[in-house]
Write a protein that holds these residues in place. Structure first.
Motif, PDB file in Angstrom:
ATOM      1  N   LYS A 290      32.155  41.059  28.426  1.00 19.72           N
ATOM      2  CA  LYS A 290      33.093  39.939  28.466  1.00 19.72           C
ATOM      3  C   LYS A 290      32.535  38.841  29.349  1.00 19.72           C
ATOM      4  O   LYS A 290      31.648  39.067  30.186  1.00 19.72           O
ATOM      5  CB  LYS A 290      34.450  40.402  29.006  1.00 19.72           C
ATOM      6  CG  LYS A 290      34.400  40.874  30.453  1.00 19.72           C
ATOM      7  CD  LYS A 290      35.679  41.571  30.875  1.00 19.72           C
ATOM      8  CE  LYS A 290      36.906  40.724  30.728  1.00 19.72           C
ATOM      9  NZ  LYS A 290      38.129  41.425  31.127  1.00 19.72           N
ATOM     10  N   ASN A 293      37.481  35.940  33.023  1.00 17.62           N
ATOM     11  CA  ASN A 293      38.549  36.868  33.398  1.00 17.62           C
ATOM     12  C   ASN A 293      39.633  36.982  32.342  1.00 17.62           C
ATOM     13  O   ASN A 293      40.797  37.255  32.652  1.00 17.62           O
ATOM     14  CB  ASN A 293      39.169  36.440  34.730  1.00 17.62           C
ATOM     15  CG  ASN A 293      39.759  35.039  34.671  1.00 17.62           C
ATOM     16  OD1 ASN A 293      39.622  34.334  33.670  1.00 17.62           O
ATOM     17  ND2 ASN A 293      40.407  34.620  35.752  1.00 17.62           N
ATOM     18  N   GLU A 294      39.253  36.812  31.064  1.00 12.55           N
ATOM     19  CA  GLU A 294      40.244  36.977  30.012  1.00 12.55           C
ATOM     20  C   GLU A 294      40.606  38.459  29.857  1.00 12.55           C
ATOM     21  O   GLU A 294      39.813  39.345  30.161  1.00 12.55           O
ATOM     22  CB  GLU A 294      39.714  36.433  28.684  1.00 12.55           C
ATOM     23  CG  GLU A 294      38.659  37.302  27.993  1.00 12.55           C
ATOM     24  CD  GLU A 294      37.260  37.140  28.524  1.00 12.55           C
ATOM     25  OE1 GLU A 294      36.332  37.798  27.975  1.00 12.55           O
ATOM     26  OE2 GLU A 294      37.062  36.376  29.488  1.00 12.55           O
ATOM     27  N   MET A 295      41.827  38.726  29.380  1.00 13.60           N
ATOM     28  CA  MET A 295      42.225  40.100  29.087  1.00 13.60           C
ATOM     29  C   MET A 295      41.432  40.594  27.885  1.00 13.60           C
ATOM     30  O   MET A 295      41.268  39.889  26.889  1.00 13.60           O
ATOM     31  CB  MET A 295      43.714  40.183  28.788  1.00 13.60           C
ATOM     32  CG  MET A 295      44.608  40.035  29.995  1.00 13.60           C
ATOM     33  SD  MET A 295      44.499  41.439  31.168  1.00 13.60           S
ATOM     34  CE  MET A 295      45.177  42.784  30.182  1.00 13.60           C
ATOM     35  N   ASP A 315      41.636  42.227  32.906  1.00 11.94           N
ATOM     36  CA  ASP A 315      40.961  40.939  33.096  1.00 11.94           C
ATOM     37  C   ASP A 315      39.818  41.064  34.107  1.00 11.94           C
ATOM     38  O   ASP A 315      39.194  40.074  34.478  1.00 11.94           O
ATOM     39  CB  ASP A 315      41.946  39.861  33.547  1.00 11.94           C
ATOM     40  CG  ASP A 315      42.693  40.237  34.831  1.00 11.94           C
ATOM     41  OD1 ASP A 315      42.415  41.309  35.410  1.00 11.94           O
ATOM     42  OD2 ASP A 315      43.558  39.444  35.254  1.00 11.94           O
TER      43      ASP A 315
END
Length: 389
Positions: A290, A293-295, A315
């Motif tokens: 990823k 800090n996105e879910m 996140d």
């Protein structure tokens, strides 16, 4: 009306069994009594709080260490299984050898090498409680504190509880007074959501995480080696013999740490792969696929015998997977379950271990005026045996 129906469903679930209170009937939700946790520690009241949703999923949480004590989820046969380790009373928790069954750990979850880090030109020495290193906030960390508790209902009608604690400047060697809150919400779609928020009055480091031991058989009724695990990570952080990261980010491809496709935990756990030897199996930090800090979905665990699926979303940049390699059967938990070798796994959403000592790792520094946030979701589904993944 909705609250009445939920209460009626819970009472029906608890009424079907005529056996001993500590031994539930197959598929029954058997709640621990709040009276078993009513006490005063360090001048603060300890209590037990029960969250339910309309589907019958139930969580029990205590202010002692902000612990998850029980988590009943649906299985493929229409019953419920308690999928977390725990104990039946506050006295049992206080006497337990394993102090990390279900709590929030911190200030810094996981390890800090030699218990030292430098911040703004000053070196700080933390409590040493894991060989020559600092682990899970020290010998008197968040897991050993009585948190203030505030039950509430969300605007969506979901049951929740907010737990808060103020960690004074210098506690376990950490700088700054840190105010932290952990909010547990039991969602209507069968997830336990944990949301952390923290503020400080001086620069410090922070990395709290939930340290539940999960067993999708239902507590410790079977080895977790049969669980089928997926981790959405192409890299991990190799460690030295003290399980402190070397600073390298290594690929999992071609190693027993490759869970990018579903694999039974026990299939490769006895490998002689060098990074697994100090940990006696799996106890590593996976770097999630990823950016920012996105879910995102970090991991998925499936137990074919019960049909229970647990998805872990976060996140945070990393996930620690521990396969219960140091469990020895000396502990006895709820319903008389023995905490045997590899009968519980931890899946901890987190920053990298020892991040304060590695400039290339994500920063763990929190400064005055900033707010630390961290969301972790343990979402449960049922997969019928033989169904396609």
């Amino acid at each position: 009306m909705k609250k009445i129906l939920i209460a009626l469903a819970a009472s029906m679930l608890g009424a079907a069994c005529s056996g001993p209170k500590s031994q539930p009937c197959e598929g029954e939700v058997n709640l621990l009594p709040a009276s078993a946790f009513d006490t005063v520690l360090d001048g603060k009241a300890v209590s037990l709080h029960t969250l339910r949703n309309e589907n019958g999923m139930t969580a029990q949480i205590t202010g002692f260490g902000a612990r998850v004590v029980a988590l009943w989820v649906p299985d493929a046969e229409g019953g419920f299984r308690d999928v977390v380790w725990g104990y039946e009373s506050i006295a049992d928790y206080l006497a337990a050898d394993d102090k990390f069954s279900g709590p929030v750990v911190g200030r810094y979850g996981n390890r800090i090498g030699k218990g030292r880090f430098e911040l703004d030109g000053k070196e700080y020495a933390l409590t040493i409680n894991d060989g020559e290193n600092h682990l899970h906030g020290g010998s008197d960390g968040f897991w050993n504190k009585v948190w203030d508790v505030r039950p509430f209902e969300t605007p969506d009608g979901e049951q929740a509880v907010a737990l808060s604690y103020v960690s004074p400047d210098g506690e376990e060697g950490y700088p700054g007074t840190l105010s932290i809150e952990a909010v547990y919400t039991l969602t209507r779609d069968n997830a336990l959501k944990i949301e952390y928020r923290a503020r400080t009055d001086a620069p410090t480091v922070v990395n709290p995480t939930s340290h539940n031991y999960f067993n999708l058989h239902g507590s410790t009724s079977g080895s977790t080696n049969s669980h089928v695990l997926t981790i959405h990570a192409d890299r991990f952080t190799p460690t030295d013999e003290g399980l402190i990261p070397t600073g390298e980010l290594a690929p999992v491809a071609g190693t027993p740490l490759d869970f990018t496709s579903p694999v039974a935990i026990g299939e490769r756990i006895e490998s002689d792969f060098a990074p697994m030897i100090p940990a006696r199996g799996y106890d590593h930090n996976w770097v999630l696929n990823k950016d920012g800090n996105e879910m995102s979905l970090a991991a998925e665990v499936y137990e074919p015998a019960t049909g229970i699926v647990m998805k872990v979303l976060t996140d945070q940049p990393a996930l620690q997977f521990y396969s219960g390699n140091f469990m020895d059967g000396t502990g006895t938990g709820k319903r008389g379950d023995r905490h045997d070798y590899r009968t519980g796994i931890a899946l901890e959403t987190q920053n990298y271990p020892d991040a304060p000592n590695h400039a290339d790792f994500p920063s763990a520094v929190l400064r005055p005026g900033e707010e630390y946030t961290h969301t972790c979701v343990y979402a449960f589904e049922v997969r019928k045996p033989g169904a396609e993944e």
